[in-house]
Design a protein around this motif. Sequence first.
Motif, PDB file in Angstrom:
ATOM      1  N   PRO A   1       9.018  -3.386 -11.091  1.00 27.16           N
ATOM      2  CA  PRO A   1       7.637  -3.160 -10.653  1.00 27.16           C
ATOM      3  C   PRO A   1       7.611  -2.402  -9.330  1.00 27.16           C
ATOM      4  N   GLU A   2       6.462  -1.844  -9.009  1.00 28.92           N
ATOM      5  CA  GLU A   2       6.274  -1.226  -7.694  1.00 28.92           C
ATOM      6  C   GLU A   2       6.555  -2.289  -6.634  1.00 28.92           C
ATOM      7  N   SER A   3       7.262  -1.905  -5.572  1.00 24.95           N
ATOM      8  CA  SER A   3       7.629  -2.899  -4.556  1.00 24.95           C
ATOM      9  C   SER A   3       6.400  -3.258  -3.714  1.00 24.95           C
ATOM     10  N   PRO A   4       6.407  -4.454  -3.108  1.00 23.34           N
ATOM     11  CA  PRO A   4       5.284  -4.846  -2.249  1.00 23.34           C
ATOM     12  C   PRO A   4       5.045  -3.822  -1.145  1.00 23.34           C
ATOM     13  N   GLU A   5       6.149  -3.302  -0.605  1.00 29.17           N
ATOM     14  CA  GLU A   5       6.070  -2.360   0.510  1.00 29.17           C
ATOM     15  C   GLU A   5       5.344  -1.073   0.100  1.00 29.17           C
ATOM     16  N   SER A   6       5.720  -0.507  -1.043  1.00 27.38           N
ATOM     17  CA  SER A   6       5.085   0.762  -1.419  1.00 27.38           C
ATOM     18  C   SER A   6       3.668   0.517  -1.933  1.00 27.38           C
ATOM     19  N   ARG A   7       3.435  -0.651  -2.494  1.00 18.01           N
ATOM     20  CA  ARG A   7       2.085  -0.945  -2.958  1.00 18.01           C
ATOM     21  C   ARG A   7       1.126  -1.082  -1.771  1.00 18.01           C
ATOM     22  N   ARG A   8       1.615  -1.723  -0.704  1.00 14.51           N
ATOM     23  CA  ARG A   8       0.819  -1.882   0.502  1.00 14.51           C
ATOM     24  C   ARG A   8       0.451  -0.500   1.074  1.00 14.51           C
ATOM     25  N   ALA A   9       1.447   0.391   1.134  1.00 17.25           N
ATOM     26  CA  ALA A   9       1.200   1.746   1.653  1.00 17.25           C
ATOM     27  C   ALA A   9       0.218   2.490   0.740  1.00 17.25           C
ATOM     28  N   ARG A  10       0.402   2.330  -0.575  1.00 17.56           N
ATOM     29  CA  ARG A  10      -0.486   3.024  -1.520  1.00 17.56           C
ATOM     30  C   ARG A  10      -1.922   2.529  -1.389  1.00 17.56           C
ATOM     31  N   PHE A  11      -2.115   1.222  -1.174  1.00 19.02           N
ATOM     32  CA  PHE A  11      -3.484   0.692  -1.047  1.00 19.02           C
ATOM     33  C   PHE A  11      -4.202   1.342   0.133  1.00 19.02           C
ATOM     34  N   GLN A  12      -3.461   1.610   1.211  1.00 17.71           N
ATOM     35  CA  GLN A  12      -4.074   2.262   2.361  1.00 17.71           C
ATOM     36  C   GLN A  12      -4.436   3.707   2.053  1.00 17.71           C
ATOM     37  N   GLU A  13      -3.508   4.403   1.374  1.00 15.75           N
ATOM     38  CA  GLU A  13      -3.736   5.821   1.099  1.00 15.75           C
ATOM     39  C   GLU A  13      -4.756   6.027  -0.011  1.00 15.75           C
ATOM     40  N   GLN A  14      -4.481   5.406  -1.172  1.00 12.29           N
ATOM     41  CA  GLN A  14      -5.303   5.675  -2.356  1.00 12.29           C
ATOM     42  C   GLN A  14      -6.718   5.119  -2.216  1.00 12.29           C
ATOM     43  N   TYR A  15      -6.853   3.920  -1.616  1.00 13.65           N
ATOM     44  CA  TYR A  15      -8.167   3.283  -1.570  1.00 13.65           C
ATOM     45  C   TYR A  15      -8.798   3.346  -0.182  1.00 13.65           C
ATOM     46  N   GLY A  16      -8.070   3.897   0.795  1.00 18.72           N
ATOM     47  CA  GLY A  16      -8.600   3.972   2.142  1.00 18.72           C
ATOM     48  C   GLY A  16      -8.831   2.610   2.776  1.00 18.72           C
ATOM     49  N   LEU A  17      -8.029   1.622   2.393  1.00 18.37           N
ATOM     50  CA  LEU A  17      -8.220   0.272   2.936  1.00 18.37           C
ATOM     51  C   LEU A  17      -7.537   0.129   4.297  1.00 18.37           C
ATOM     52  N   PRO A  18      -8.073  -0.712   5.173  1.00 15.50           N
ATOM     53  CA  PRO A  18      -7.377  -0.997   6.432  1.00 15.50           C
ATOM     54  C   PRO A  18      -6.030  -1.679   6.166  1.00 15.50           C
ATOM     55  N   ALA A  19      -5.127  -1.593   7.147  1.00 15.29           N
ATOM     56  CA  ALA A  19      -3.789  -2.191   6.998  1.00 15.29           C
ATOM     57  C   ALA A  19      -3.900  -3.679   6.676  1.00 15.29           C
ATOM     58  N   TYR A  20      -4.855  -4.355   7.339  1.00 12.61           N
ATOM     59  CA  TYR A  20      -4.990  -5.800   7.126  1.00 12.61           C
ATOM     60  C   TYR A  20      -5.328  -6.120   5.672  1.00 12.61           C
ATOM     61  N   ASP A  21      -6.324  -5.410   5.120  1.00 14.73           N
ATOM     62  CA  ASP A  21      -6.712  -5.645   3.719  1.00 14.73           C
ATOM     63  C   ASP A  21      -5.523  -5.397   2.787  1.00 14.73           C
ATOM     64  N   SER A  22      -4.808  -4.290   3.035  1.00 15.77           N
ATOM     65  CA  SER A  22      -3.686  -3.934   2.161  1.00 15.77           C
ATOM     66  C   SER A  22      -2.620  -5.014   2.190  1.00 15.77           C
ATOM     67  N   GLU A  23      -2.423  -5.574   3.367  1.00 14.40           N
ATOM     68  CA  GLU A  23      -1.426  -6.632   3.517  1.00 14.40           C
ATOM     69  C   GLU A  23      -1.830  -7.878   2.714  1.00 14.40           C
ATOM     70  N   VAL A  24      -3.068  -8.308   2.884  1.00 14.88           N
ATOM     71  CA  VAL A  24      -3.541  -9.520   2.201  1.00 14.88           C
ATOM     72  C   VAL A  24      -3.534  -9.311   0.680  1.00 14.88           C
ATOM     73  N   LEU A  25      -4.015  -8.142   0.243  1.00 18.38           N
ATOM     74  CA  LEU A  25      -4.168  -7.912  -1.197  1.00 18.38           C
ATOM     75  C   LEU A  25      -2.834  -7.710  -1.905  1.00 18.38           C
ATOM     76  N   THR A  26      -1.786  -7.319  -1.168  1.00 18.91           N
ATOM     77  CA  THR A  26      -0.489  -7.139  -1.827  1.00 18.91           C
ATOM     78  C   THR A  26       0.464  -8.297  -1.540  1.00 18.91           C
ATOM     79  N   ALA A  27      -0.036  -9.337  -0.871  1.00 23.97           N
ATOM     80  CA  ALA A  27       0.828 -10.478  -0.545  1.00 23.97           C
ATOM     81  C   ALA A  27       1.447 -11.039  -1.815  1.00 23.97           C
ATOM     82  N   ASP A  28       0.698 -10.968  -2.891  1.00 25.84           N
ATOM     83  CA  ASP A  28       1.120 -11.534  -4.161  1.00 25.84           C
ATOM     84  C   ASP A  28       0.804 -10.492  -5.235  1.00 25.84           C
ATOM     85  N   ARG A  29       1.716 -10.343  -6.169  1.00 21.13           N
ATOM     86  CA  ARG A  29       1.534  -9.306  -7.184  1.00 21.13           C
ATOM     87  C   ARG A  29       0.279  -9.542  -8.024  1.00 21.13           C
TER      88      ARG A  29
END
Length: 479
Positions: free
Chosen positions: A296-324
Amino acid sequence: MKAAALVPMIGLEIHVQLKTETKLFCADRNAFGAAPNTHVCPVCLGLPGALPVLNARAVELAVRTALGLHCQVRRTSIFARKNYFYPDLPKGYQITQYERPLATGGWLAAESGDATTIRIRRVHLEEDAGKSLHDRLPNRTAVDFNRAGVPLVEIVTEPDLTSPAQARAFLGRLKQLMRYLEVSDCDMEKGSLRVDANVSIRAPKAAPGARTELKNLNSFANVERALDFEIERQRGLHARGRGVAQDTLHWDEGRGEARSMRAKEESRDYRYFPEPDLPPLILDPTWIEGIRADLPESPESRRARFQEQYGLPAYDSEVLTADRGIADYFEAVVAGAVEPKLASNWVMGDVLGRLHQTRVEIANAPVSPPRLAELIRLVADGTLSVPLGRRVLTRMAERGATAAEIIAAEGLRQIQDKGQLQDWIAEVVAAHPQEVARYRQGDSKLLAFFMGRIMQRSRGRADPRRASALLQAWLNREA
Ligand code: MN
């Protein structure tokens, strides 16, 4: 030399139980919590003549682990016997891998969003031991062999960690990765993830001092506390001009101190030799590549993608990718034509809050992503106010119904009708003449008081923006 200038060098050895149906070398179930000694057979009890047969699924999960940690998986690895005597080790030896482990040379980011990486020295497969139970029989120790032979991966880092807090953060990343990879549930309370830490201190440009090993670290918080304690102890010895003795220390959580466990046995001789009952483990490179392709996509790259693709703040990306599961849920909501930041607010606030309260896993969330998406769209288009939307969501979770069904059944649609809003306003101001007078003398905070009453009277259905505008117009007009 000031003690503070001495840099800690911390390495971790992590044992992770693999989530297989059966044990590593026999067909007994790999299950936690069964009645003692109900999942045992001649192989895992070490009875004479029993022969181990390697569990292919365990190898697959170990390879997944190794690839997720960016290791090189070896085409050939060798099982070895590690000989020692212990009551919960029925064979008198553990089958593990020694000189030729399954995988070597990986890395994992130390902390989220941090470029520092911690090198992984090796990942190998081995069997777990049974469990000594000291609390079942008065003044006696009982042994449960259900755990004997459960498959483990042992993950060994290089001593790259430089602080107890970093060690703790790294363990959080590792656990998150294992859960993304679905190789283990990593539940420390059930012992499916266990940590030993070794630590030494080093003066700049000097060789590291002797290292000590900390055992019995049963939570990430205890890993940090034990390392803090041990580093201070080593600094103290150094300051008094005394050397650190190589030792194995047992962390006593209650006393908050580490004590020497077996200094006299430190020259451990496990008399390793190749396991004669198992052939070398030879892996087909095509099979390994198939597992890699399936990662699967790693937590690390998913967190980065959430910021880029969805324009989410770092905090949101962290919380939303904490668990797959949470990340999957969020992306399914966004797929229902919802603006990402709105979806993030609802998922992080209402959805995760409720799941946390009710102790339900996201996989069993009572409101599915498409249904949540529908609700968020109804709030976005003004059919529901945010507070009404929250109430509808609660009812959806309780009744397993859609937003439209709840709105129809309970008349919860937001009311924007001017006449109806003015009726409620008139009722509220008529009931509170003193507050009206005070408002008109300049106590503007009372606006919130009136709005609260109007929302109450409308059972939450009044469109707050419209009602507030009408209320202010009324109060100012009649002045
Ligand atoms: Mn081990």
